[in-house]
Write a protein that holds these residues in place. Structure first.
Motif, PDB file in Angstrom:
ATOM      1  N   SER A 171      56.293  37.044  34.035  1.00 42.31           N
ATOM      2  CA  SER A 171      56.197  37.165  32.230  1.00 42.31           C
ATOM      3  C   SER A 171      57.480  36.253  32.032  1.00 42.31           C
ATOM      4  O   SER A 171      57.486  36.176  31.009  1.00 42.31           O
ATOM      5  CB  SER A 171      55.952  38.667  31.574  1.00 42.31           C
ATOM      6  OG  SER A 171      56.813  38.612  30.234  1.00 42.31           O
ATOM      7  N   ALA A 206      48.945  36.309  29.553  1.00 36.77           N
ATOM      8  CA  ALA A 206      47.870  37.358  29.415  1.00 36.77           C
ATOM      9  C   ALA A 206      47.063  37.231  30.275  1.00 36.77           C
ATOM     10  O   ALA A 206      46.845  38.670  30.409  1.00 36.77           O
ATOM     11  CB  ALA A 206      47.869  37.404  27.842  1.00 36.77           C
ATOM     12  N   LEU A 250      52.575  42.940  28.229  1.00 36.95           N
ATOM     13  CA  LEU A 250      50.442  41.950  27.839  1.00 36.95           C
ATOM     14  C   LEU A 250      50.364  41.616  26.682  1.00 36.95           C
ATOM     15  O   LEU A 250      50.349  41.423  25.805  1.00 36.95           O
ATOM     16  CB  LEU A 250      49.429  43.114  28.400  1.00 36.95           C
ATOM     17  CG  LEU A 250      47.834  42.336  28.242  1.00 36.95           C
ATOM     18  CD1 LEU A 250      47.589  41.089  28.478  1.00 36.95           C
ATOM     19  CD2 LEU A 250      47.304  43.600  28.289  1.00 36.95           C
ATOM     20  N   TRP A 304      52.541  39.631  25.322  1.00 36.50           N
ATOM     21  CA  TRP A 304      52.944  38.039  25.260  1.00 36.50           C
ATOM     22  C   TRP A 304      51.033  37.940  24.318  1.00 36.50           C
ATOM     23  O   TRP A 304      50.938  36.912  23.645  1.00 36.50           O
ATOM     24  CB  TRP A 304      51.799  37.575  26.643  1.00 36.50           C
ATOM     25  CG  TRP A 304      53.336  37.147  27.619  1.00 36.50           C
ATOM     26  CD1 TRP A 304      53.535  38.525  28.173  1.00 36.50           C
ATOM     27  CD2 TRP A 304      53.869  36.072  27.775  1.00 36.50           C
ATOM     28  NE1 TRP A 304      55.107  37.399  28.330  1.00 36.50           N
ATOM     29  CE2 TRP A 304      54.884  35.732  28.197  1.00 36.50           C
ATOM     30  CE3 TRP A 304      53.231  34.717  27.057  1.00 36.50           C
ATOM     31  CZ2 TRP A 304      54.957  34.747  29.168  1.00 36.50           C
ATOM     32  CZ3 TRP A 304      53.925  33.348  27.348  1.00 36.50           C
ATOM     33  CH2 TRP A 304      55.396  33.824  27.742  1.00 36.50           C
ATOM     34  N   ARG A 305      49.664  39.220  23.992  1.00 35.79           N
ATOM     35  CA  ARG A 305      49.061  39.177  23.070  1.00 35.79           C
ATOM     36  C   ARG A 305      49.380  38.532  22.015  1.00 35.79           C
ATOM     37  O   ARG A 305      49.162  38.055  20.870  1.00 35.79           O
ATOM     38  CB  ARG A 305      47.976  39.963  23.063  1.00 35.79           C
ATOM     39  CG  ARG A 305      47.620  40.671  23.853  1.00 35.79           C
ATOM     40  CD  ARG A 305      46.648  41.844  24.168  1.00 35.79           C
ATOM     41  NE  ARG A 305      45.678  41.696  25.255  1.00 35.79           N
ATOM     42  CZ  ARG A 305      45.108  42.932  25.644  1.00 35.79           C
ATOM     43  NH1 ARG A 305      45.523  43.856  25.476  1.00 35.79           N
ATOM     44  NH2 ARG A 305      44.700  42.754  26.945  1.00 35.79           N
TER      45      ARG A 305
END
Length: 311
Positions: A26, A142, A159, A162-163
């Motif tokens: 990330s 993701a 997550l 990133w979504r």
């Protein structure tokens, strides 16, 4: 009520390798995409692209916070922290949500300022091109993080971020395509308001994700009941133990703090012979049932003839 925490004192060897790998992925992704977004947005004069880049770059600091939290939460208990420092995990999740809320507030306020001042120059195809690249990168990261999210609250927080980035990138694509269409129809004045308007839209769409992170972290810090799927799994385990030992229906309490899962199971037994050895057998049986949940479980079992003692 019997406090489950004194029943054991587990030690945690270190941050799970998968969780650390997820945070590194990330951080690297945030650095590359964030720098690209800021440079691209400045070059084409797009507030939406610049906003996307700034939000992504801010993620680097948040990932750093998560990495520190992972290390702190995984450290061994000490005299000052006899049950460990697992609260670092939900605290980092809440910070992630609060930071995302701050970024959304900043973006929305800047968009309103641009709208009030008469809009901004539309970049069209250049903006759409960035959006496609950013969306592809966000979806790729993701998907990588999704492998670790089920067992790591920190990976789940990344997550969500990133979504959110993928969603914002989709809005960027729509903005670029719509602006290109409007300019071809000589509607440049309308196109000038498209960029900031879509920043506002993106901020509203991402708001539930940010609030969800704050809520998740806050609930764990306040020792709320564990999520439904975890509570159901613990209740099912307690029921299997109850049936094997011929016990009455139990009172089950469960709360989660990072990777630590606290479970308290109480039984009001009839006025017959139940001793400490029986209670130990029930506790060992429950511990074996809970081993497969994937958490650092601290379980307490109480056998009593006085239901008032269970709280």
């Amino acid at each position: 009520m019997s406090d489950p925490r004194p029943s054991s004192r587990p030690t945690t060897p270190g941050a799970p390798r998968g969780e650390t790998r997820a945070l590194v992925v990330s951080m690297v992704g945030s650095g590359i995409l964030g720098l690209a977004g800021v440079a691209w947005g400045a070059a084409v004069g797009s507030q939406l692209v610049l906003f996307d880049g700034v939000v992504t770059l801010a993620g680097i600091a948040l990932v750093a916070v998560s990495m520190v939290a992972a290390r702190v939460a995984a450290s061994r208990p000490t005299a000052d922290y006899p049950y460990g420092r697992h609260a670092a995990t939900p605290l980092a999740v809440a910070v992630q949500g609060a930071a995302l809320l701050g970024a959304l507030t900043y973006g929305a306020s800047e968009a309103v300022t641009v709208i009030v001042s008469g809009g901004s120059d539309a970049a069209g195809a250049a903006v759409a091109g960035y959006g496609v690249v950013a969306a592809a990168a966000s979806v790729t990261v993701a998907l990588l993080l999704a492998r670790y999210a089920p067992s790591s609250a920190l990976a789940r927080a990344e997550l969500v971020s990133w979504r959110s980035g993928a969603l914002l990138s989709g809005v960027v694509v729509l903005s670029g395509l719509a602006a290109e269409l409007l300019m071809r129809k000589d509607l440049d004045r309308v196109a000038a308001y498209l960029d900031p308007s879509l920043v506002l839209l993106a901020s509203l769409l991402m708001l539930p994700m940010a609030l969800g992170l704050v809520r998740e972290g806050g609930r764990e810090l306040l020792e709320a009941a564990a999520p439904r799927e975890i509570a159901d799994a613990v209740a099912a385990a307690a029921e299997r133990v109850r049936a094997r030992h011929g016990l009455p229906d139990p009172l089950v309490r469960t709360t989660k703090l990072g990777r630590r899962l606290y479970v308290d199971v109480g039984f009001v037994v009839p006025d017959t012979d139940w001793d400490v050895a029986d209670e130990d057998a029930v506790r060992r049986d429950l511990g074996e049932e809970l081993d497969g949940l994937g958490y650092d479980v601290v379980a307490g079992v109480t056998l009593t003839r006085d239901g008032r003692l269970l709280g």
